[in-house]
Design a protein around this motif. Structure first.
Motif, short mmCIF file in Angstrom:
data_model
loop_
_atom_site.label_atom_id
_atom_site.label_comp_id
_atom_site.label_asym_id
_atom_site.label_seq_id
_atom_site.Cartn_x
_atom_site.Cartn_y
_atom_site.Cartn_z
N GLY A 68 0.81 -1.22 0.00
CA GLY A 68 0.00 0.00 0.00
C GLY A 68 0.83 1.25 0.00
O GLY A 68 0.59 2.15 0.82
N ALA A 69 1.84 1.32 -0.84
CA ALA A 69 2.73 2.49 -0.85
C ALA A 69 1.98 3.70 -1.39
O ALA A 69 1.20 3.61 -2.34
N GLN A 70 2.23 4.85 -0.75
CA GLN A 70 1.67 6.10 -1.20
C GLN A 70 2.56 7.25 -0.77
O GLN A 70 3.37 7.11 0.14
N VAL A 71 2.37 8.38 -1.45
CA VAL A 71 3.18 9.57 -1.17
C VAL A 71 2.29 10.58 -0.46
O VAL A 71 1.17 10.85 -0.90
N VAL A 72 2.82 11.11 0.65
CA VAL A 72 2.07 12.07 1.45
C VAL A 72 2.87 13.35 1.53
O VAL A 72 4.05 13.31 1.92
N SER A 73 2.27 14.48 1.13
CA SER A 73 2.93 15.77 1.19
C SER A 73 2.29 16.61 2.28
O SER A 73 1.14 16.39 2.67
N LYS A 74 3.03 17.59 2.75
CA LYS A 74 2.49 18.51 3.73
C LYS A 74 1.51 19.46 3.05
O LYS A 74 1.70 19.84 1.91
N GLY A 75 0.50 19.82 3.78
CA GLY A 75 -0.48 20.74 3.23
C GLY A 75 -1.54 20.01 2.43
O GLY A 75 -1.51 18.79 2.24
N SER A 76 -2.50 20.77 1.97
CA SER A 76 -3.61 20.18 1.23
C SER A 76 -3.28 19.93 -0.25
O SER A 76 -3.96 19.15 -0.91
N GLN A 78 -1.13 18.39 -3.17
CA GLN A 78 -0.23 17.28 -3.40
C GLN A 78 0.53 17.51 -4.70
O GLN A 78 -0.08 17.69 -5.77
N TYR A 79 1.86 17.49 -4.62
CA TYR A 79 2.70 17.74 -5.79
C TYR A 79 3.22 16.46 -6.41
O TYR A 79 3.83 16.51 -7.49
N PHE A 80 3.01 15.30 -5.76
CA PHE A 80 3.60 14.06 -6.25
C PHE A 80 2.55 12.99 -6.33
O PHE A 80 1.52 13.03 -5.65
N GLN A 81 2.85 12.02 -7.16
CA GLN A 81 2.04 10.82 -7.22
C GLN A 81 2.96 9.63 -7.51
O GLN A 81 4.02 9.78 -8.12
N LEU A 82 2.54 8.48 -7.06
CA LEU A 82 3.35 7.27 -7.17
C LEU A 82 2.67 6.29 -8.11
O LEU A 82 1.50 5.93 -7.91
N ASN A 83 3.41 5.87 -9.12
CA ASN A 83 2.91 4.87 -10.05
C ASN A 83 3.28 3.51 -9.47
O ASN A 83 4.44 3.10 -9.50
N GLN A 84 2.29 2.81 -8.91
CA GLN A 84 2.57 1.54 -8.26
C GLN A 84 2.87 0.42 -9.27
O GLN A 84 3.36 -0.64 -8.88
N GLN A 85 2.57 0.64 -10.53
CA GLN A 85 2.86 -0.40 -11.52
C GLN A 85 4.31 -0.38 -11.95
O GLN A 85 4.88 -1.42 -12.28
N THR A 86 4.90 0.84 -11.91
CA THR A 86 6.31 0.93 -12.32
C THR A 86 7.22 1.32 -11.17
O THR A 86 8.43 1.16 -11.27
#
Length: 833
Positions: A68-76, A78-86
């Motif tokens: 269940g990997a995910q990217v969490v940024s500070k604040g509301s 979100q500047y990043f996203q994680l491609n779980q397939q690659t």
């Protein structure tokens, strides 16, 4: 082509730096660093691959999804996203370094990579690398300079500066102008690092040859490729004007209160020019300066009035420095400086900040620190000096410590029972004019100490209980209060079974000198420890125990525990649980039949026939007895006194009345409900004193024939000795009156019969009766008056022997009983032998 080549080399160099930084950060990850660093150039499109997180973490791509990997940024945002397939870390949107960080360098975004199953946080950061995406921009697109032709070479002319939002090498670096023979540009720096251009005159101007010049000023940054911005310079060469405007003062210093209204003139500047005509016409303006000055002040170009265009705040800006110019018609400029000092006004209320609060405080504590607080005032001078105070009537005081810190302490021990909470108002005032003050409330709770013993509402509780109660009957309660609180006021009740006093009924049969028996209170009552309710453990008997007393104790839950005591007196109330008991006549039917009451036929109304004697084991109203005639052979012949039990004739006895009379007398108490007993009284009516004893009609047949024969014999005998008998009676009466004047009436109690002796009674004496027996007083119980006494005669025969006669007392009348005995001294009773 050259520009494209430079751009290609720049992108190649940027990629090399990104790859190098990526390897550095990966190396740090492999070395076990907890924080991973990435970098990316700004303005990359959405979906740009920053790095492969799976490789950095040493995980397979499948593990990212399973954990269940995910990217969490500070604040509301979100500047990043994680491609779980690659496993690639992608940009969620285009990044603008100038928008994110402004002039701050380096520009870093922090984020976390969250892994679940098991839970793991990996701290990471992304450095946004500046890209030279902004060109330098001039505030003025065209600058106009007027230069006298007599201006000496080397003279500098300050030009308007440009601004570049990029940072570092990508920011503005220098200025250039078009090549010419008269000017060059000198790039200078201010104290804050900003660069501004100065135009330097290289060669003297000749207005006749070239009256004006137009140059292009270029601002260049240090990016690769470099970006630039341009502005036009319009240079007008003027005729010789050898007098420039001169200000009256080189420096204008002015002090204005921060409360000055908007639109007020704070200072008026003034300059003069010795030239005439247009060369002497002066206009004023601010030299190019900070934008804050331009937003705060306004300079009238004609009058030189400097006006305030917005509110001042001494706490934000305490002074302003602005350069002003006076320009004449020939283009000559004179400069001066205006120094504005903002004067503080008492416009800030003192503020109180509590650093520590100690509450609650034990009530018996000595001097204790309640609160520590500091006081601040943003004003200066006396406006910033503060004093604080609290009400004098409170048991607290203030102590100043270092700087503006104060301590609030107790001024002696506190009493929670007098006051459990204090709201202390701390008033803080400055020394400004007018004075400003603020108030702050501090609530202090006083905690309880076990310093009050429980107190009963009464020192002695008197409880009344009706006898024959049911077991576990609630008979009353005791109540104690404790001024303390909490566990110190939790009261527990207990019996004091060792110290008690009991009261028994007066023991008539108790031997004199013997100690009164003690009662086990614990076996009689139970006390609820929590509520103080008292319960009777068993049925109580008033005739056995009239009252008893014991102690109770109330103990609180403090440590050490305190207690108080009280006394409880339980008084029993009588219940009507005993029916009247008839003492006379005896309830044995054979004895009653053998000894009936004899009444002469000549008896008048009010003749005392007999007295029914009864007692009741109860007391009070339950033992008040009343008598009633229920049945009679001749209704109306006899009557019973309701209070004394005396049976008297209600009318004179006549010849028509039956010789055998049976009376049924009922004895009833006054209880609720009333109890009663009845007794049968047999009366024989005799004709004078000559009629022999007659048996009852219901006697056995054999005895009836014997009675008839005996009656005939008695009649003959009585007729023969009547004269002798009368003489004997008179002699006996005289003897008794003289010798036994003090002998009272008595009851005749014998083993064979006991017959009541009263006025006009005839007593049958047995063959063995040797005379009058001892007198027995049966007073002290029931309703039998002490004025009646009875003579005891023991009879051994069948009742056919000689008789005892009493002289009828005719003055006694049958009147209603008034609650007292008719004959209290018994002197009217006479006994004949």
């Amino acid at each position: 082509m050259a520009e494209k080549a430079m751009k290609s080399r720049g992108e190649h160099s940027l990629r090399q730096r990104q790859v190098l930084l990526l390897f550095v950060f990966m190396g740090g990850f492999l070395a076990g660093s907890e924080s991973r660093r990435y970098s990316v150039a700004e303005e990359k499109d959405k979906g740009f691959v920053i790095a492969n997180v799976a490789k950095d973490l040493g995980l397979r791509v499948e593990e990212l999804a399973s954990r269940g990997a995910q990217v969490v940024s500070k604040g509301s945002k979100q500047y990043f996203q994680l491609n779980q397939q690659t496993g690639d870390l992608l940009l969620a949107e285009k990044l603008d370094r100038e928008e994110l960080c402004g002039p701050t360098e380096p520009c870093t975004l922090h984020f976390q990579i969250l892994l679940q199953n098991p839970l793991q946080f990996l701290t990471s950061e992304l450095q946004v690398i500046d890209v030279n995406d902004h060109c330098p921009v001039f505030f003025e697109e065209e600058m106009r300079l007027t230069i006298l032709e007599s201006t000496l070479p080397g003279t500098k002319f300050q030009l308007g500066s440009a601004e570049d939002l990029d940072v570092g090498l990508n920011s503005l670096q220098n200025y250039t102008i078009d090549p010419n023979s008269h000017f060059h540009v000198l790039t200078s720096s201010r104290r804050d690092g900003r660069k501004f251009p100065e135009l330097v005159l290289d060669n003297a101007l000749d207005r006749e040859q070239q009256p004006e010049m137009k140059l292009q000023l270029t601002a260049l940054d240090g990016g690769y490729p470099a970006r630039s911005g341009t502005a036009r310079i319009h240079i007008v060469v003027l005729d010789v004007n050898d007098n420039a405007p001169a200000f009256a003062r080189p420096v204008y210093e002015v002090q204005i209160p921060e409360s000055s209204p908007v639109g007020s003139v704070i200072v008026t500047i003034s300059a003069s020019d010795l030239d005439a005509g247009s060369f002497g016409a002066i206009s004023y303006r601010f030299s190019p300066g900070s934008e804050d000055v331009l937003r705060t002040f306004q300079l009238d170009s004609v009058t030189g009035d400097v006006r305030l265009v917005r509110d001042l705040d001494f706490e934000a800006v305490r002074g302003y420095e602005m350069d002003v110019e006076a320009k004449d018609g020939g283009g000559l400029v004179g400069k001066s400086t205006v120094l504005v000092q903002v004067v503080d006004v008492n416009d800030n209320t003192p503020e109180l900040t509590v650093s520590s609060l100690n509450s609650p405080i034990p009530e018996n504590s000595g001097e204790t620190v309640v609160a520590i607080f500091s006081i601040t005032d943003l004003d200066s001078g006396n406006n910033g000096k503060v004093v604080c105070s609290i009400p004098n009537e409170l048991p607290f005081k203030l102590k100043p410590t270092v700087q503006n810190f104060y301590t609030l302490v107790t001024d002696g021990p506190l009493d929670r029972e007098a006051r459990a909470q204090y709201t202390i108002t701390i008033t803080v005032s400055d020394l400004g004019t007018p004075r400003l003050q603020s108030q702050h409330n501090v609530t202090v709770h006083v905690s309880d100490v076990n310093d009050n013993a429980p107190t009963f509402s009464q020192a002695l509780y008197t409880l009344f209980v009706l006898e024959n109660n049911s077991p576990a009957l609630h008979i009353g309660s005791v109540s104690a209060s404790d001024r303390d609180a909490g566990a110190n006021a939790q009261i527990t009740y207990s019996l004091l079974t060792q110290d008690h006093t009991t009261q028994q009924p007066q023991p008539q049969e108790q031997p004199q000198g013997q100690a009164r028996p003690q009662v086990d209170v614990g076996a009689l009552v139970a006390l609820d420890a929590a509520s103080g309710q008292l319960f009777a453990l068993r049925a109580l008997d008033y005739e056995t125990l009239r009252a008893f007393e014991f102690g109770v104790r109330a103990s609180d839950g403090g440590s050490p525990a305190l207690s108080g005591e009280a006394r409880v007196r339980v008084v029993l109330r009588d219940a009507n649980d005993h029916a009247p008991r008839v003492l006379y006549p005896p309830r044995n039917g054979s004895a009653a039949g053998a000894c009936p009451e004899l009444v002469p036929r000549g008896a008048e109304a009010g003749y005392l026939v007999s007295k029914v004697v009864a007692v009741d084991g109860d007391s009070g109203r339950n033992a008040w007895l009343s008598y009633e005639l229920l049945q009679a052979t001749e209704p109306g012949l006899f009557g019973v006194w309701a209070h004394s039990g005396e049976v008297r004739t209600a009318r004179p006895v006549s010849e028509r009345d039956a010789p055998q009379q049976r009376l049924l007398v009922q004895v009833r108490d006054h209880g609720e409900p009333p109890l009663s007993a009845s007794v049968a009284l047999h009366v024989l009516l005799v004709d004078g004193f000559s009629q022999p004893y007659l048996p009852r009609p219901d006697a056995p047949a054999g005895k009836a024939g014997l009675a008839e024969a005996l009656t005939v014999s008695l009649v003959v005998a009585l007729a023969a000795v009547s004269s002798l008998f009368l003489a004997s009676v008179l002699a006996l009466v005289a003897a008794r009156l003289c010798g036994r004047g003090g002998a009272e009436g008595a009851v005749a109690v014998g083993s064979g019969c006991g017959v009541s002796v009263g006025e006009g009674h005839l007593f049958p004496a047995g063959a063995g009766c040797g005379g009058v027996g001892p007198l027995v007083d049966v007073g002290g119980a029931g309703t039998l008056s002490h004025s009646y006494q009875y003579e005891v005669c023991v009879s051994g025969g069948t009742g056919t022997g000689e008789f005892k006669f009493m002289k009828p007392n005719l003055p006694n009348l049958f009147v209603q009983d008034n609650g007292q005995n008719e004959n209290p001294n018994g002197s009217n009773n006479s006994v004949f032998n």
